[in-house]
Design a protein around this motif. Structure first.
Motif, PDB file in Angstrom:
ATOM      1  N   ARG A 168       0.865  -1.169   0.000  1.00  0.00           N
ATOM      2  CA  ARG A 168       0.000   0.000   0.000  1.00  0.00           C
ATOM      3  C   ARG A 168       0.909   1.229   0.000  1.00  0.00           C
ATOM      4  NH1 ARG A 168      -2.641  -1.456   3.663  1.00  0.00           N
ATOM      5  NH2 ARG A 168      -1.851  -0.305   5.469  1.00  0.00           N
ATOM      6  N   THR A 203      -3.116   0.555  -3.817  1.00  0.00           N
ATOM      7  CA  THR A 203      -2.643  -0.796  -3.533  1.00  0.00           C
ATOM      8  C   THR A 203      -2.141  -1.416  -4.830  1.00  0.00           C
ATOM      9  OG1 THR A 203      -4.257  -1.042  -1.749  1.00  0.00           O
ATOM     10  CG2 THR A 203      -3.272  -3.059  -2.608  1.00  0.00           C
ATOM     11  N   SER A 456     -12.071  -5.773  -3.212  1.00  0.00           N
ATOM     12  CA  SER A 456     -11.332  -5.899  -1.959  1.00  0.00           C
ATOM     13  C   SER A 456     -11.689  -4.719  -1.069  1.00  0.00           C
ATOM     14  CB  SER A 456      -9.827  -5.928  -2.232  1.00  0.00           C
ATOM     15  OG  SER A 456      -9.100  -5.911  -1.012  1.00  0.00           O
ATOM     16  N   SER A 458     -10.846  -2.879   2.543  1.00  0.00           N
ATOM     17  CA  SER A 458      -9.879  -2.805   3.641  1.00  0.00           C
ATOM     18  C   SER A 458     -10.216  -1.635   4.550  1.00  0.00           C
ATOM     19  CB  SER A 458      -8.456  -2.619   3.100  1.00  0.00           C
ATOM     20  OG  SER A 458      -8.090  -3.665   2.234  1.00  0.00           O
ATOM     21  N   ILE A 460      -8.172   0.865   7.071  1.00  0.00           N
ATOM     22  CA  ILE A 460      -6.819   1.297   7.383  1.00  0.00           C
ATOM     23  C   ILE A 460      -6.857   2.231   8.587  1.00  0.00           C
ATOM     24  CG2 ILE A 460      -4.700   2.259   6.423  1.00  0.00           C
ATOM     25  CD1 ILE A 460      -5.879  -0.119   4.844  1.00  0.00           C
ATOM     26  N   GLU A 466      -3.313  -2.093   8.159  1.00  0.00           N
ATOM     27  CA  GLU A 466      -4.597  -2.677   7.769  1.00  0.00           C
ATOM     28  C   GLU A 466      -5.247  -3.327   8.981  1.00  0.00           C
ATOM     29  OE1 GLU A 466      -5.593  -4.653   3.740  1.00  0.00           O
ATOM     30  OE2 GLU A 466      -5.096  -6.299   5.096  1.00  0.00           O
ATOM     31  N   ASN A 469      -9.873  -6.692   6.554  1.00  0.00           N
ATOM     32  CA  ASN A 469      -9.917  -6.914   5.111  1.00  0.00           C
ATOM     33  C   ASN A 469     -10.964  -7.959   4.797  1.00  0.00           C
ATOM     34  OD1 ASN A 469      -8.908  -8.589   2.574  1.00  0.00           O
ATOM     35  ND2 ASN A 469      -8.142  -6.498   2.374  1.00  0.00           N
ATOM     36  N   ASP A 470     -11.667  -7.761   3.693  1.00  0.00           N
ATOM     37  CA  ASP A 470     -12.640  -8.745   3.229  1.00  0.00           C
ATOM     38  C   ASP A 470     -12.709  -8.671   1.711  1.00  0.00           C
ATOM     39  OD1 ASP A 470     -14.503 -10.734   3.211  1.00  0.00           O
ATOM     40  OD2 ASP A 470     -16.101  -9.582   4.180  1.00  0.00           O
ATOM     41  N   LYS A 471     -13.021  -9.784   1.085  1.00  0.00           N
ATOM     42  CA  LYS A 471     -13.213  -9.828  -0.355  1.00  0.00           C
ATOM     43  C   LYS A 471     -14.677 -10.096  -0.627  1.00  0.00           C
ATOM     44  CE  LYS A 471      -8.517 -11.256  -1.499  1.00  0.00           C
ATOM     45  NZ  LYS A 471      -7.650 -12.277  -2.126  1.00  0.00           N
TER      46      LYS A 471
END
Length: 587
Positions: A168, A203, A456, A458, A460, A466, A469-471
């Motif tokens: 990042r 990113t 994605s 995130s 921060i 981070e 985080n999740d997709k």
């Protein structure tokens, strides 16, 4: 009489300004544009009494490639669609200045605005090109727009880097809306544009073929100015695999027939997730099976049929070792409905939406502009009829592109896109329902992008670490509402970052900040405003504090309110109010 009221804990500041119904006398500026193919000379003649110090020019349907300046003129801001020229020797009455530009397209309409030495606008206009067969002489040197300043800085996280690492990169104090390129040694990683404040956050990934040694991370602008960071890449260490707990992201309490219900979470890499869904009678309604990826992420969805039973549904999610449950209600119809009066608006038109929502309940509306920033926000209680209207005034200098309206009422969300001087496009965008939260709250995040795209998401923290985080996957219309449980978030300022391929969008929020005990030292650009103007507010107060702002009319009625906060230096996070049309004149 319009006023702004700052409210925080035990003290407050009351700010006043006037709203005049008398417009300033027009000043005469003559402009001509001589063009040959894509190169143009712009000539401005000062026929007025005020001296010209600054000229802003912008394009609607093309982009600037380069420009040339006369002596004593500089360009502090230059982007693909806007250039600002300023001089140390202001142009006096009857004097002329000539500026050279090169654009992507020919035969253009140039929009411009001229300012005096006090940065007051003298005149706004637009001038068509006069086509020439040739120039007597071409501009000697065409200067590419600068993007990197002496005070510009950037950093790369995390600290431990390997070939193939996802990184990042964040930067501050660059030229707003400037084009930059990021390199590792001589290998280009990414091209991007800074935001309207000259900052960026992106990113990307280090190529797997990059050698494990000391490398240079290099930022370059179009003039080949550079900023360099030296970091070491190390070999990837073989890690002992560890167990990842089964998690499931928050879901809404209510869904409507034909809506899509999204599940996502984590478990051990390359494991199997089984979801069994039961209807209100406790009978099996649906079963979903999903594999986790090599990092342990998983996601899946179900579409609620148009004839689904009304009532409470439940889901049992297992990875073979652990079991988690979720529940929700399927209800008959949506209560929050918003429709634009048309999909594409012209310059100087009102962008207008009509909506219905649950009466006597709070609703929060945010209109996000083409650059990803909020251009309008309204927070009010819906009247007893349930009907409301939202209007945003545009001018000839408004930004062309896609505008996205986010509407939040309780757990119900609606996202609508419209276009200014174009039809709306699928753009990646995100917005939270509030700015300041408590640790016990669930934040609602609206997201738009390409239909059925993988995203994605995130979170921060203030140290660029981070936190979450999740997709996730957007639905068939390119939209998604995401619920974020904040119980594990300590007090602080956070950024939600959503990424899709080479595009990303962000929004800021706070958790459990305290109200300020220190009066606000505020600043506004001017004291007199007109209907349709935006009031940009800056200031300082106690660091890491939440602040509530109110806009009050002459009848002591609150016509708008906003949340904001101060950063670690006590600077107020940039915010603005839009003065509605139809408001009373006065202070």
């Amino acid at each position: 009489m319009l006023r702004i009221l700052f409210v925080f804990f035990t003290s407050f500041v009351l700010i006043g300004f006037s709203l005049d119904d008398v417009f300033a006398d027009e000043q005469e500026i003559t402009s001509r544009i001589f063009s040959f193919e894509t190169t143009s000379i712009i000539e401005f003649t000062n026929n007025g009494l005020e001296e010209i110090k600054t000229i802003r020019i912008w394009l609607i349907d093309s982009s600037f490639i380069s420009f040339k300046l006369e002596n004593n003129w500089t360009s502090p801001i230059a982007s693909l669609d806007t250039i600002i020229f300023t001089t140390s020797e202001p142009i006096k009455t009857n004097e002329i200045v000539k500026l050279g530009i090169k654009t992507e397209k020919s035969n253009l309409l140039i929009h411009w605005e001229v300012y005096d030495q006090e940065d007051n606008s003298i005149e706004v206009g637009k001038t068509p090109s006069e086509i020439m067969q040739s120039f007597v002489s071409e501009p000697e040197v065409i200067i590419e727009p600068v993007g990197i300043l002496p005070e510009s800085t950037f950093k790369v996280v995390p600290k431990n880097l390997h070939p193939g690492s996802t990184i990042r990169v964040t930067g501050d104090n660059f030229v707003p809306n400037s084009s930059l390129k990021l390199f590792v040694n001589d290998s280009r990683l990414k091209s991007f544009v800074t935001d309207e404040n000259g900052n960026f956050m992106l990113t990307t990934k280090i190529h797997k073929t990059t050698k494990a040694e000391q490398v240079n991370f290099v930022l370059k602008d179009k003039q080949e100015n550079e900023k360099i960071i030296n970091l070491y890449l190390t070999e990837i260490e073989q890690k002992i695999s560890k167990n990842i707990d089964l998690t499931v992201s928050e879901i809404q309490n209510e869904f409507f027939r034909t809506e899509r219900l999204e599940f996502s979470g984590t478990s051990n890499p390359d494991s199997l997730i089984i979801i069994k869904i039961k209807n209100p009678q406790g009978n099996l309604f649906s079963t979903k099976v999903q594999n986790t990826d090599f990092q342990g992420y998983w996601s899946t969805s179900i579409d609620i049929p148009f004839n689904a039973q009304i009532g409470k549904y439940s889901a049992e999610i297992t990875d073979g070792k652990n079991i988690l449950t979720k529940s929700w209600d399927v209800i008959t119809s949506k209560k929050l409905n918003i429709f634009p009066t048309k999909l594409s608006f012209k310059f100087n038109e009102l962008i207008k939406f009509n909506g219905t929502a649950t009466p006597n309940e709070q609703i929060n509306l945010i209109l996000v502009g083409p650059q990803g920033n909020s251009v309008l926000s309204k927070n009010f209680v819906v009247n007893t009829s349930g009907f409301f209207e939202i209007e945003y005034p545009t001018t000839s200098s408004s930004l062309e592109g896609t505008y996205v309206l986010y509407a939040f009422q309780k757990y119900e969300t609606q996202i609508i896109s419209v276009g200014l001087d174009t039809y709306p496009k699928k753009v990646i965008s995100t917005q939270l329902n509030y700015v300041n939260y408590h640790n016990s709250d669930v934040a609602i995040i609206g997201i738009t992008g390409e239909a059925s795209q993988d995203i994605s998401l995130s979170i921060i923290d203030k140290n660029d670490h981070e936190r979450f985080n999740d997709k996730i996957k957007l639905d068939f219309s390119g939209k998604r509402t995401y619920l974020l449980n904040l119980t594990t978030f300590p007090p602080g300022i956070y950024t939600v970052l959503v990424s899709m391929a080479n595009f990303q969008a962000s929004d800021k929020f706070t958790v459990d900040l305290q109200s300020s005990h220190v009066p606000i030292d505020f600043d506004m650009l001017k004291n007199t405003y007109y209907q349709g103007d935006s009031i940009y507010i800056t200031g300082t107060s106690q660091p890491h504090s939440k602040i509530h702002l109110f806009l009050i009319d002459p009848d002591e009625t609150i016509i708008n309110e906003k949340e904001t906060f101060t950063n670690k230096n006590g600077n107020l996070f940039s915010t603005s109010f839009l003065i509605p049309y139809g408001e009373l004149f006065g202070k």
